[in-house]
Design an enzyme around this catalytic site. Sequence first.
Site, PDB file in Angstrom:
ATOM      1  N   GLY A  62      21.027 118.629  51.295  1.00 31.58           N
ATOM      2  CA  GLY A  62      21.289 119.764  52.178  1.00 31.58           C
ATOM      3  C   GLY A  62      21.245 119.383  53.648  1.00 31.58           C
ATOM      4  O   GLY A  62      20.726 120.131  54.475  1.00 31.58           O
ATOM      5  N   ALA A  63      21.824 118.220  53.987  1.00 30.95           N
ATOM      6  CA  ALA A  63      21.719 117.707  55.360  1.00 30.95           C
ATOM      7  C   ALA A  63      22.862 118.153  56.259  1.00 30.95           C
ATOM      8  O   ALA A  63      22.991 117.653  57.371  1.00 30.95           O
ATOM      9  CB  ALA A  63      21.661 116.177  55.321  1.00 30.95           C
ATOM     10  N   ASN A  64      23.676 119.105  55.801  1.00 38.19           N
ATOM     11  CA  ASN A  64      24.820 119.535  56.601  1.00 38.19           C
ATOM     12  C   ASN A  64      24.516 120.713  57.514  1.00 38.19           C
ATOM     13  O   ASN A  64      25.415 121.267  58.147  1.00 38.19           O
ATOM     14  CB  ASN A  64      26.015 119.867  55.698  1.00 38.19           C
ATOM     15  CG  ASN A  64      25.683 120.922  54.668  1.00 38.19           C
ATOM     16  OD1 ASN A  64      24.564 120.979  54.167  1.00 38.19           O
ATOM     17  ND2 ASN A  64      26.644 121.771  54.342  1.00 38.19           N
ATOM     18  N   GLY A  66      20.983 123.212  59.543  1.00 37.10           N
ATOM     19  CA  GLY A  66      19.580 123.603  59.649  1.00 37.10           C
ATOM     20  C   GLY A  66      18.605 122.457  59.758  1.00 37.10           C
ATOM     21  O   GLY A  66      18.827 121.472  60.480  1.00 37.10           O
ATOM     22  N   GLY A  68      17.798 120.219  57.544  1.00 38.84           N
ATOM     23  CA  GLY A  68      18.314 118.968  57.003  1.00 38.84           C
ATOM     24  C   GLY A  68      19.119 118.186  58.019  1.00 38.84           C
ATOM     25  O   GLY A  68      18.995 116.960  58.123  1.00 38.84           O
ATOM     26  N   TYR A 216      13.024 132.942  45.127  1.00 37.46           N
ATOM     27  CA  TYR A 216      12.903 131.906  46.166  1.00 37.46           C
ATOM     28  C   TYR A 216      11.433 131.555  46.354  1.00 37.46           C
ATOM     29  O   TYR A 216      11.068 130.383  46.444  1.00 37.46           O
ATOM     30  CB  TYR A 216      13.505 132.391  47.488  1.00 37.46           C
ATOM     31  CG  TYR A 216      13.376 131.370  48.594  1.00 37.46           C
ATOM     32  CD1 TYR A 216      14.245 130.277  48.651  1.00 37.46           C
ATOM     33  CD2 TYR A 216      12.385 131.480  49.565  1.00 37.46           C
ATOM     34  CE1 TYR A 216      14.121 129.322  49.651  1.00 37.46           C
ATOM     35  CE2 TYR A 216      12.257 130.528  50.572  1.00 37.46           C
ATOM     36  CZ  TYR A 216      13.126 129.459  50.608  1.00 37.46           C
ATOM     37  OH  TYR A 216      12.989 128.509  51.595  1.00 37.46           O
TER      38      TYR A 216
END
Length: 338
Positions: A62-64, A66, A68, A216
């Site tokens: 999820g590095a794309n 926020g 990340g 969540y």
Amino acid sequence: MSMALFEFSYLHVFCGVIVALGLIALCAVVFVISLIKLYAFLTLGKCKSTAKMEGKTVIITGANGGIGKETAKDLAKRGARVIMACRNTDSANKVKDEIVEATKNTNVVVKKLDLGSLKSIREFAEDINKTEKNLHVLIHNAGFAETFKKTITEDEIETTMATNHYGPFLLTHLLIDLMKKSAPARVVVVASELYRLAFLNLENPNPTTTLPGYLYYVSKYANICFTKELAKRLEGSNVTANCLHPGMVDTGIWRNVPFPLNLPMKLIIKGFFKTPEQGCQTTVHVAVSEELENVSGKYFMDCKEKDVHSGASDMAKAKKLWEISEEMVKLRPTDPKL
């Protein structure tokens, strides 16, 4: 003085008082908000480590965007080879270009990974094991949250739990041999203090009928239990496992809050939440700080170790969750064992 003039004067004075009181109330609110923001700033955890990462390979899910994205940028600045494991490779490649431009580190790559798909996880892990000589840090950063819409993955697992817990569980198994070969190595799990609002029901490990927003919190509870059991199973391997709360951060995960709840939520987020750069500090701290080289099975917040409540530190519960997770992700006899 006529009655009409008297009433006009009285009304004028009354309105003046109301306006004055309103201004005083507004100033008080602004003052209180300023104090809260000042307190948040002064107590904000910041990674103080100057450790370099040349020669180190890092995977960040999820590095794309926020946290990340900012984590990837920080580790790229330190010289690491950064593998951005993302579901949306188009947006990830744009972010990769930004990171390369900002850090002058060209050793940043994007690889496709959908943590909601067991097939995608296996394909990603197979690629990593074939093409990478080492893996020093695995950061489970990707997070998924729905509010009311219930979705099921292609593997018939509730999507929030699949993405936030079962996916990282399988990915860790499939990459652990490479990490052991690369030791010292670290597994870093981004959890959340929101776990305190949840109960981990091991009698219902695939809660397809439960409100997704609540799940969540449950998935973050599972993250902590997973980390503690993983740390126990990794003892003596020179691979550590720790988890963390990044803080309440202004990221895309809040975009699923529906109208009209999203309106006051936006005010709260913009007024009080951390920026992604501030939010990545504890992740970076756990991933690189020399002082944590032999620390495992711990929970961190604002770059400091923090206790978890008794339920999340129950090792019998963690072991049971682990066994259930093995079945949920359909571990094979040929898969690496933990």
